[in-house]
Structure formats: C-alpha cells, structure tokens
Design an enzyme around this catalytic site. Structure first.
Site, short mmCIF file in Angstrom:
data_model
loop_
_atom_site.label_atom_id
_atom_site.label_comp_id
_atom_site.label_asym_id
_atom_site.label_seq_id
_atom_site.Cartn_x
_atom_site.Cartn_y
_atom_site.Cartn_z
N ASP A 124 30.63 34.63 35.83
CA ASP A 124 31.22 33.42 35.48
C ASP A 124 31.68 33.20 37.05
O ASP A 124 32.36 33.69 37.81
CB ASP A 124 32.56 33.91 35.05
CG ASP A 124 33.62 32.81 34.85
OD1 ASP A 124 33.25 31.66 35.64
OD2 ASP A 124 34.77 32.73 34.19
N ASP A 166 30.14 31.90 31.32
CA ASP A 166 29.51 32.83 31.89
C ASP A 166 27.86 32.30 31.95
O ASP A 166 27.47 31.89 30.88
CB ASP A 166 29.49 34.21 31.21
CG ASP A 166 30.91 34.70 31.18
OD1 ASP A 166 31.40 35.19 32.37
OD2 ASP A 166 31.61 34.76 30.16
N TYR A 203 43.63 42.34 37.01
CA TYR A 203 43.10 41.20 36.24
C TYR A 203 42.45 40.22 36.92
O TYR A 203 43.23 39.32 37.44
CB TYR A 203 44.02 40.76 35.06
CG TYR A 203 43.28 39.74 34.04
CD1 TYR A 203 42.44 40.30 33.28
CD2 TYR A 203 43.34 38.34 34.13
CE1 TYR A 203 41.53 39.43 32.37
CE2 TYR A 203 42.77 37.46 33.39
CZ TYR A 203 41.80 38.01 32.23
OH TYR A 203 41.19 37.16 31.57
N LYS A 249 37.86 38.33 32.05
CA LYS A 249 37.31 39.74 31.17
C LYS A 249 35.92 40.21 31.54
O LYS A 249 35.50 39.36 32.25
CB LYS A 249 37.41 39.08 29.87
CG LYS A 249 38.60 39.72 28.89
CD LYS A 249 38.48 41.05 28.68
CE LYS A 249 39.55 41.70 27.81
NZ LYS A 249 39.94 42.77 28.34
N ARG A 297 43.78 34.90 28.11
CA ARG A 297 44.05 35.63 28.95
C ARG A 297 43.56 37.03 29.09
O ARG A 297 44.22 37.89 29.59
CB ARG A 297 45.73 35.47 29.13
CG ARG A 297 46.15 34.20 29.28
CD ARG A 297 47.49 34.10 29.40
NE ARG A 297 48.33 32.95 29.62
CZ ARG A 297 48.12 32.39 30.99
NH1 ARG A 297 48.12 32.80 31.93
NH2 ARG A 297 48.68 30.79 31.03
P1 13P Z 1 37.08 34.44 31.34
O1 13P Z 1 36.94 35.88 31.69
O2 13P Z 1 36.21 34.01 30.45
O3 13P Z 1 36.91 33.79 32.86
O4 13P Z 1 38.52 34.16 30.80
C1 13P Z 1 39.53 34.43 31.49
C2 13P Z 1 40.71 33.89 30.67
O5 13P Z 1 41.85 34.43 31.30
C3 13P Z 1 40.56 33.02 29.54
O6 13P Z 1 42.11 32.74 28.93
MG MG Z 2 36.43 32.32 33.42
MG MG Z 3 34.01 34.35 30.69
#
Ligand code: 13P
Ligand code: MG
Ligand code: MG
Ligand code: 13P
Length: 365
Positions: A11, A52, A230, A233, A267
């Site tokens: 991403d 992504d 964090y 994800k 999140r």
């Molecule tokens: P991503 O990991 O896909 O960027 O999503 C992060 C996020 O906090 C979505 O609410």
């Molecule tokens: Mg993202």
């Molecule tokens: Mg993502």
C-alpha cells in the site's frame, strides 16, 4: 523449465482514505516495472485489491532474488512519489525502511514466491486481500487441502489423496523464523490446534506428499513487528498452484464461500467476514468489509496468459450478499465483545493510552 513466480504487494497511498489507489499511481508503478524489468523478468502483471497494489513477476532467477525484489521496491518508491504529488492518503505507507537491503522481506511489502519446474500445463492462482491479516488464509487452506467436504480430490485422486505437508510460522516470534512442519491427514488435529489462532500461527507453505512439489506460498509479514506500532494491516498475498497432484482450482476456491470472520476491518481493530470480490474492487463500508480477490493464470515458459477473475461470476454475487448480511450483523454490536479485537491485539495505540489514564482512577474497595 525452472521458473519463479514472485508476487509482491504494498500500500503506497490511496484515494479518499484507505479505499483504492489512483489510476496515476497504478500507471506509475506499471511504467517502472516495464522499464526496470527489461531483460530481467519474463512477464509481469499489476493489479490492486482495496488500497494495495500487487506486482506479479515471472522470471528464472529463483526465490529471494535481489534484483527482482529491488525492481518491485523501486516501483513502489516511484509510486510513492506519485502518491505524494497527488496528495493520496498514506503515501508510502507500507515502505517501512528508507534504503533497500537486498530483499523486500521485513521491509513492509508482502511477498509470496514459488520456484518450480514448470509442468506442461501450469495453472495457478494469485490471492490478494485487504483490511485483514495473513492468518485470514488459514481456514480456507486447511479446508481446501485437508477436508474431503471441500476437496473431493482427497477421495477421488490417488495423488491428492496422499495428503500434504504444511509449514506453519509463529508470527509472534521476532528473533527469527519459528516454523513447524505438519503432515496431513495424520496430524490434522495438531494443525487445527495451531491454525485456530490466526493472529499467531500462519500457513507459510504447503507441499504435496505425493510429489514433494510446492503448491502454496503465502506471506507471513507482520507490519507491527517491523514498525513497532500500528501502521496499517498486513494485507496478505498468496500464490497457489492447482490441478494434477494439487487440489483443483474450484476446490481451492470452495472454502471462500464461507465468508469466515477475520481480524481487520476499520483501523485493523475489528472482526468482519472475508468477502470474495472482483479484482480491482475498493473498500467502503466501515473501511471494509475485509476483502479477497483472486486471479487465475496459466503459464508457459514463464509467459502469463491474461488473468481470469475467478470471483467475477454469478455464484459469487450470491455469496457477496450473504457476506454483506454477516458484516452488518457483526457491525450492529459496534465495539462490544467479539466485534472488536481483544485488547492485546488492538492495533491503535490510542486505547493503551486511554486505559493508562483510567488506571489511576480505579480504587480498590
Ligand atoms: P490499510 O492497512 O488497508 O491501509 O487500512 C488501514 C486502516 O486503518 C483502515 O481503517
Ligand atoms: Mg492504506
Ligand atoms: Mg490495505
Ligand atoms: P475437466 O474434465 O473439465 O478437465 O475437469 C476435470 C476436473 O478435475 C474438474 O475439477
């Protein structure tokens, strides 16, 4: 011919929050791979799932090749420049190191790689998921490779019926790669005992016991272990070779009709059903639901056919409706209980601070 397929996913920025990359970003990455890949790769494909971007490369340089990994890293770096120019959200999000150090593993992007002697016919699948974690593939892999309720080949094919060897990684361990090999069907209860914990134990690879050939390579990246906090994800990528001594394509896909509940969603802190979607689908509702797409390819001397979008089919429209209902059901209970990840897994530091503040106000009666 000995061939490697390398799939690297990152991403590096998206439109309107964590939804989907821009056309300009995809084009920039495409140009970089086209240019940099000359004389290095045999073929390539670029696509996206949610926010992504996946780069699929075929070549004869083996797994973990520095130049192949550098090509993907440089393309994502170039894409990050475009993401910054366009003001995309989370520009460079998954590039967690400043300088390339030989291999993108441990630097943020998710990697799946398979090296094999190409069969006369070589069908394979590339799975890419968003708003979830690598353990999201645990249950579909368990069912597709060990359970005759999903994989008829375990009964009908003498080679598939000899079973598979799973390599499972303990992704909480950060000193090195802590792995275990388990053979099915004999050890399916041990395998199930590990794979029930998607946040800790993740299938890294699967081999046929009949031929020793590798069917599956799945990423095991935990961004939190790399970044220390964090940063998004660990949206996972996976390659699966199918047919002959491996499960048939449809057997690998069958368990995805469950829309099983996985960690991720808003999140990265919630639980939601994994929805099989068409390639190039963004996310929406509550930054989700968690989604997975899958492209099928055939390969000849490293040359890819055009992709076949396996979840773009009327059957999966029906599945999506069911999964949407499941997503609404769990969302209706908001933060309560099973709808949100347990405290130890909460991806945002904010709750730790809040709990810290409340700590002092507790009294003992
Ligand atoms: P991503 O990991 O896909 O960027 O999503 C992060 C996020 O906090 C979505 O609410
Ligand atoms: Mg993202
Ligand atoms: Mg993502
Ligand atoms: P075909 O007879 O169409 O090749 O299908 C065989 C098969 O294994 C389907 O799962």
């Amino acid at each position: 011919m000995r061939i490697t397929i390398t799939a690297i996913k990152a991403d590096v920025g998206s439109i309107g929050g964590h939804l989907t990359p821009s056309k300009a970003l995809l084009e920039r990455i495409s140009e970089a791979v086209n240019e940099g890949g000359k004389g290095l790769v045999i073929d390539h494909f670029i696509g996206h799932t949610g926010d992504d971007i996946a780069i699929l490369l075929t070549h004869d340089r083996g797994s973990g090749d520095e130049q192949i990994h550098r090509l993907a890293w440089d393309a994502f770096r170039a894409g990050t420049d475009t993401a910054k120019e366009q003001g995309l959200y989370g520009a460079g999000q998954d590039l967690l190191r400043d300088a390339f150090s030989g291999n993108v593993r441990g630097m943020g992007p998710a990697v799946a790689e398979l090296t094999f002697d190409e069969r006369p016919t070589e069908p394979f699948l590339m799975f890419t998921a968003d708003k979830t974690e690598p353990g999201a593939y645990n249950l579909p892999l368990y069912l597709a490779f060990t359970d005759p309720m999903y994989n008829a080949g375990l009964i009908l094919s003498p080679t598939v019926g000899q079973g598979f060897t799973f390599t499972v990684m303990d992704v909480e361990y950060v000193e090195g790669d802590r792995v275990i090999e388990l053979s099915t069907p004999e050890e399916i209860y041990d395998l199930a005992a590990l794979l029930r914990d998607n946040g800790r134990f993740v299938v890294e690879s699967i081999r046929s016991r009949a031929t020793g050939e590798q069917a599956v390579s799945s990423c095991t990246t935990r961004l939190r272990n790399i970044a220390g906090k964090y940063v998004g994800k660990d949206d996972p990528i996976m390659l699966v070779r199918t047919q002959k001594s491996f499960p048939a394509t449809g057997e690998v896909l069958a368990p995805f009709q469950l829309g099983h509940l996985v960690a991720g969603f808003m999140r990265g802190s919630h639980v939601g059903p994994l929805m099989p979607v068409k390639a190039g689908t963004g996310v929406s509702f509550f930054d989700g639901p968690p989604i997975v797409s899958c492209l099928a390819f055939s390969l000849r001397e490293g040359k890819l056919t055009e992709p076949c979008d396996v979840f773009d089919h009327p059957y999966w429209d029906w599945v999506r409706s069911n999964v949407a209902r499941k997503a609404s059901d769990i969302r209706a209970q908001g933060f309560s209980g099973a709808a949100m990840l347990p405290y130890a897994d909460l991806e945002y530091g904010g709750i730790t601070e809040r709990m810290g503040r409340l700590e002092d106000r507790f009294t003992i009666r």
